[in-house]
Design an enzyme around this catalytic site. Structure first.
Site, PDB file in Angstrom:
ATOM      1  N   LYS A  54       0.842  -1.201   0.000  1.00 22.61           N
ATOM      2  CA  LYS A  54       0.000   0.000   0.000  1.00 22.61           C
ATOM      3  C   LYS A  54       0.876   1.249   0.000  1.00 22.61           C
ATOM      4  CE  LYS A  54      -3.795  -2.367   2.335  1.00 22.61           C
ATOM      5  NZ  LYS A  54      -4.421  -2.778   3.607  1.00 22.61           N
ATOM      6  N   GLN A  98      -4.984  -1.637   9.883  1.00 22.19           N
ATOM      7  CA  GLN A  98      -4.771  -2.930   9.237  1.00 22.19           C
ATOM      8  C   GLN A  98      -5.314  -4.067  10.096  1.00 22.19           C
ATOM      9  OE1 GLN A  98      -3.499  -3.266   6.141  1.00 22.19           O
ATOM     10  NE2 GLN A  98      -3.678  -5.490   6.198  1.00 22.19           N
ATOM     11  N   ASP A 123     -11.609   2.211   4.221  1.00 19.85           N
ATOM     12  CA  ASP A 123     -11.973   0.787   4.109  1.00 19.85           C
ATOM     13  C   ASP A 123     -13.470   0.625   3.866  1.00 19.85           C
ATOM     14  OD1 ASP A 123      -9.916  -1.126   4.276  1.00 19.85           O
ATOM     15  OD2 ASP A 123      -9.626  -0.724   6.415  1.00 19.85           O
TER      16      ASP A 123
HETATM   17  N1  GUN Z   1      -6.407  -6.883   6.011  1.00 18.53           N
HETATM   18  C1  GUN Z   1      -6.555  -7.593   4.873  1.00 18.53           C
HETATM   19  N2  GUN Z   1      -7.308  -6.889   3.999  1.00 18.53           N
HETATM   20  C2  GUN Z   1      -7.633  -5.720   4.601  1.00 18.53           C
HETATM   21  C3  GUN Z   1      -8.377  -4.579   4.192  1.00 18.53           C
HETATM   22  O1  GUN Z   1      -8.927  -4.494   3.087  1.00 18.53           O
HETATM   23  N3  GUN Z   1      -8.452  -3.567   5.103  1.00 18.53           N
HETATM   24  C4  GUN Z   1      -7.876  -3.645   6.323  1.00 18.53           C
HETATM   25  N4  GUN Z   1      -8.025  -2.608   7.155  1.00 18.53           N
HETATM   26  N5  GUN Z   1      -7.180  -4.686   6.730  1.00 18.53           N
HETATM   27  C5  GUN Z   1      -7.051  -5.711   5.871  1.00 18.53           C
END
Ligand code: GUN
Length: 310
Positions: A54, A98, A123
Site C-alpha cells: 500500500k 490494518q 476501508d
Molecule cells: N487486512 C486484509 N485486507 C484488509 C483490508 O482491506 N483492510 C484492512 N483494514 N485490513 C485488511
C-alpha cells in the site's frame, strides 16, 4: 478454448494512472498531498507485506502514506487513542487500521472500525458507510468489492440482468460485492457454509465470485460454460504434493514452491480455466485492484474534505 485471463494488475495500473491528475489537482489546491494514515499493530507477516505494498503504491502516485506502527502488546484503548488522533488531525484525509488485530485485542476490532470518522474511513467498514452502501448512495466502498466492480465494468461484463452467485458472506467482500452487483441490476445469490448444494447454485451463474478462503474450492463442476469467474482467495499452500496435484508436475508453480516453501493459491481450481469464459488469476487479479481502490478512496476522501463535504 481456455478462459481469457483478466489482467488485474494492468487494470489497477489504469486506475492509478487516472488518479494522477486528481492527486496533482488536490496537492495544488491544498498545498499538500492527499494523506493516508495506516495503523499497523504488531508484526503479522502478511500484514507487513500488505502495508508495504500500500505504501509503495501511494508513494509512486504522490499520495502520502504515513504508517504508524505500534507493538502487538498495545491495548485497545491505545489503538482507539491513535484513531482519535488521526480523526482530529487536519493533515490526514484517510485512515486505515490494518486487520487482523493481534489476538489479545481482536475482540475490539469492530469498536476500532466504528471509531474511525466515516468521512476518513477508506476501508468503508464503518456502519455509516455500510448503511450508505445498502442504500446505494455510498461514497467510500470497501476496496476489494469496489475493485471487482471496476474490473467488470472495464472488461465490458454485462451486470444488468445477469445471474451472479457470490460464495462467501464476509463483511469485507461477500456482502458488499453482493450489494454492488444488485445495485447494477444483477440477480444475486449468496452461498455460504450452510448452503446445500453450492455447486448446483454456482453453476447457474453468469458471474461467479469466490470469496471463501479455501484453496481451489471452486472446481469445474461449479462453473457454467462461458461464465466470468472472479477469484478473491489468497490462500498460502505449504504442501508440495497439493501444489503438484493442483497445477501439474511440470508447472512453474512447483519451482516457485521450491524457492519459497509456499505458493499463493486462489479459491478457484486451475482446471476451471477449461470451462469459464474469463477468470481472474491469483496472484495478479483482484489483489492489485484492492490497492488501487484504496488509493482512489483516499483521493475521494481528500477531495470531499477539501470541499467541505462528508
Ligand atoms: N487486512 C486484509 N485486507 C484488509 C483490508 O482491506 N483492510 C484492512 N483494514 N485490513 C485488511
Amino acid at each position: 478454448m481456455p478462459a481469457r485471463v483478466i489482467d488485474g494488475a494492468a487494470i489497477a495500473r489504469g486506475i492509478t494512472e487516472e488518479l494522477r491528475v486528481r492527486v496533482a489537482r488536490f496537492a495544488a489546491a491544498a498545498g499538500r498531498p492527499p494523506t493516508l494514515g495506516i495503523v499497523l499493530v504488531g508484526e503479522q507477516p502478511s500484514s507487513l507485506i500488505y502495508v508495504r505494498n500500500k505504501n509503495r503504491t501511494a508513494d509512486a502516485l504522490g499520495i502520502k502514506a504515513e504508517v504508524i506502527r505500534v507493538p502487538a502488546s498495545s491495548s485497545i484503548d491505545e489503538v482507539l487513542g491513535l484513531v482519535d488522533r488521526l480523526n482530529q488531525s487536519s493533515a490526514h484525509d484517510a485512515i486505515l487500521v490494518q486487520a487482523p488485530l493481534p489476538d489479545t485485542i481482536a475482540a475490539g476490532t469492530e469498536r476500532v472500525f466504528e471509531r474511525i470518522d466515516p468521512a476518513k474511513d477508506v476501508d468503508g467498514f464503518h456502519p455509516v458507510n455500510v448503511g450508505r452502501l445498502v442504500q446505494n448512495r455510498a461514497t467510500l466502498v470497501p476496496c476489494t468489492p469496489a475493485g471487482i466492480i471496476e474490473m467488470l465494468e472495464r472488461e465490458g461484463v454485462r451486470m444488468r440482468g445477469a445471474r451472479a452467485v457470490v460464495i462467501g458472506r464476509s463483511g469485507i467482500v461477500g456482502k458488499p460485492i453482493a450489494l454492488l452487483l444488485l445495485h447494477r441490476d444483477a440477480t444475486v445469490t449468496i452461498c455460504h457454509s450452510k448452503t446445500p448444494d453450492v455447486p448446483r447454485i454456482a453453476a447457474s451463474a453468469d458471474i461467479l465470485v469466490a470469496a471463501i478462503g479455501r484453496a481451489a474450492f471452486v472446481t469445474p463442476d461449479f462453473v457454467k460454460p462461458g461464465a466470468v469467474v472472479v477469484d478473491v482467495g489468497i490462500n498460502r499452500v505449504t504442501d508440495a504434493g497439493a501444489v503438484g496435484r493442483l497445477f501439474g508436475a511440470q508447472s512453474p508453480r512447483l519451482e516457485e514452491f521450491g524457492r519459497r516453501g509456499a505458493v499463493i493459491v486462489g479459491d478457484v481450481h486451475p482446471d476451471v480455466a477449461d470451462v469459464a469464459g474469463a477468470m481472474t488469476p491469483v496472484p495478479g487479479g483482484v489483489g492489485p485492484l484492492t490497492i488501487a481502490m484504496l488509493m482512489k478512496n483516499t483521493v475521494t476522501a481528500a477531495e470531499r474534505r477539501w470541499r467541505g463535504g462528508t
